[in-house]
Design a protein around this motif. Sequence first.
Motif, PDB file in Angstrom:
ATOM      1  N   ALA A 129       0.640  10.840  -7.831  1.00  0.00           N
ATOM      2  CA  ALA A 129      -0.654  10.663  -8.482  1.00  0.00           C
ATOM      3  C   ALA A 129      -1.277  12.006  -8.851  1.00  0.00           C
ATOM      4  O   ALA A 129      -1.874  12.147  -9.929  1.00  0.00           O
ATOM      5  CB  ALA A 129      -1.592   9.864  -7.579  1.00  0.00           C
ATOM      6  N   GLU A 130      -1.148  13.002  -7.988  1.00  0.00           N
ATOM      7  CA  GLU A 130      -1.696  14.324  -8.290  1.00  0.00           C
ATOM      8  C   GLU A 130      -1.035  14.916  -9.524  1.00  0.00           C
ATOM      9  O   GLU A 130      -1.713  15.480 -10.404  1.00  0.00           O
ATOM     10  CB  GLU A 130      -1.516  15.255  -7.091  1.00  0.00           C
ATOM     11  N   GLY A 150       0.795  -1.216   0.000  1.00  0.00           N
ATOM     12  CA  GLY A 150       0.000   0.000   0.000  1.00  0.00           C
ATOM     13  C   GLY A 150       0.830   1.269   0.000  1.00  0.00           C
ATOM     14  O   GLY A 150       0.315   2.342  -0.338  1.00  0.00           O
ATOM     15  N   ARG A 151       2.098   1.168   0.365  1.00  0.00           N
ATOM     16  CA  ARG A 151       2.990   2.329   0.291  1.00  0.00           C
ATOM     17  C   ARG A 151       3.578   2.498  -1.104  1.00  0.00           C
ATOM     18  O   ARG A 151       4.165   3.547  -1.406  1.00  0.00           O
ATOM     19  CB  ARG A 151       4.109   2.201   1.329  1.00  0.00           C
ATOM     20  N   LEU A 152       3.438   1.474  -1.944  1.00  0.00           N
ATOM     21  CA  LEU A 152       3.975   1.513  -3.306  1.00  0.00           C
ATOM     22  C   LEU A 152       2.889   1.524  -4.375  1.00  0.00           C
ATOM     23  O   LEU A 152       3.118   1.984  -5.491  1.00  0.00           O
ATOM     24  CB  LEU A 152       4.885   0.298  -3.546  1.00  0.00           C
ATOM     25  N   ALA A 166       1.974  10.241   1.446  1.00  0.00           N
ATOM     26  CA  ALA A 166       2.396  11.525   0.868  1.00  0.00           C
ATOM     27  C   ALA A 166       3.120  11.386  -0.464  1.00  0.00           C
ATOM     28  O   ALA A 166       2.807  12.096  -1.433  1.00  0.00           O
ATOM     29  CB  ALA A 166       3.273  12.268   1.874  1.00  0.00           C
ATOM     30  N   ALA A 167       4.092  10.483  -0.548  1.00  0.00           N
ATOM     31  CA  ALA A 167       4.873  10.353  -1.785  1.00  0.00           C
ATOM     32  C   ALA A 167       3.997   9.884  -2.944  1.00  0.00           C
ATOM     33  O   ALA A 167       4.096  10.409  -4.066  1.00  0.00           O
ATOM     34  CB  ALA A 167       6.043   9.396  -1.569  1.00  0.00           C
ATOM     35  N   LEU A 168       3.159   8.903  -2.682  1.00  0.00           N
ATOM     36  CA  LEU A 168       2.262   8.413  -3.734  1.00  0.00           C
ATOM     37  C   LEU A 168       1.236   9.476  -4.116  1.00  0.00           C
ATOM     38  O   LEU A 168       0.888   9.631  -5.290  1.00  0.00           O
ATOM     39  CB  LEU A 168       1.533   7.159  -3.261  1.00  0.00           C
TER      40      LEU A 168
END
Length: 323
Positions: free
Chosen positions: A312-313, A114-116, A306-308
Motif C-alpha cells: 500500500a505504501e 484482513g491479511r489480504l 507488513a506485506a500489505l
Amino acid sequence: MRGRAAVVTWSPSVTLVPTRGCFNRCDYCGFRLSPDPRDPLADALGDRQALALLGSRPQALEVLLLSGEVPPASAHRTAWFARLVALSRLALAQGRLPHTNAGPLSRTEMARLGRLNPSLGLMLEGLGPAYDALHRQAPSKRLEQRLAQLEQAGRLGVPFTTGLLLGVGESRQDQRDALELIALLHASWGHVQEVILQPFRPAGAEGLPLPAATCESLLELIAEARRILPPEVHLQLPPNLWPLEHLVAALEAGIDDLGGIDTVDVINPAYPQPTAGALAEHLAAAGWELRPRLCVHPAWIAQLPAALRARAEAMAQRLGRGG
C-alpha cells in the motif's frame, strides 16, 4: 463547513461479484438472486471472468468484492469463503488492492481476509423500527450482529468502512443514534476509516431524482454527522445517488470522499456513475480538487500487516506522483 482543505477523494474501483445468491431477503434489494439450494454457488465468479473484468479497468486500484451471503452453518460456506480468498489473492497478483464487503464474517474469516484486504466493509444500515421491517427476512442484518462485526474488526485492527442507508422511514433520532454508536466503537478501537451516508434510491429501469426536501434533510444530516464523528473518520457520499448540482453543497456540509467509483454501480444500476473527469471538472469550477486514493485511507496504512503495508505504501507513493 469545510473540515479539511478543499479536497475530496475517490477510489478508482472495479467491482467483482463472487455470487449474487444470498440467503437474506431484504425488501428493497435488486441485487440478490435466489440461490439454488442444491448449488448456491452456481453463479460463482471464476478466475477467467474476474481477470477479464480487471483487464477492462486497468486504472482501477481498488477491487471491490461485493458478494451475496451463504449462511454460516451451510455446507457451502467453506467454498464461498474460498472464492473470496481466491479473488483477493487474484487482485493482489494483478497489482490491485481488494476491499471485501460480503456480510458478517466469523473471527477466523475476518482475520484471514484482513491479511489480504487492506480494508473491509459492512454497512450498519441503521437502527429502529423502519430497518427492522425492511430486514424481517434478512437474518444477517440484525443490529446486534452488525455492531458485533464492527467491534470484531476493531479488535482485529482491520481498517473498516461502514455506513447508513437513509430515507427508509427512520427518524432523525434513529440516524443520530446510529452515528453515535459508530463514533463510540471508533473511540474504542480507532478503526473506522469512513462512514457512507447513502440515500436510498428505489430500483427500476430508470433512476428517480432525489426530491429537494430529501436533499435538504440529508444536507442537515451530513453536517450533524460531521459533528458527531471524530474528524479523522471520512464521510462518504455516493455521487451517482446524489444530484450533481447539489454536490458542492454536500462537500461544504462535511462530505470529503466519493467512494469507489466503477463504470457501473452493481447495486444501483439504474443510477449511472459519473466519470471522474466530469466530477473533477464540476468540482474544480467551485474550487475543489478531486484526488484519487487507495481503498485504505492514508492514516490507516501504518497499521496494516507488513506485506500489505509495504504494498500500500508503494502504491500510495506512485499515486501521489500521478502514475
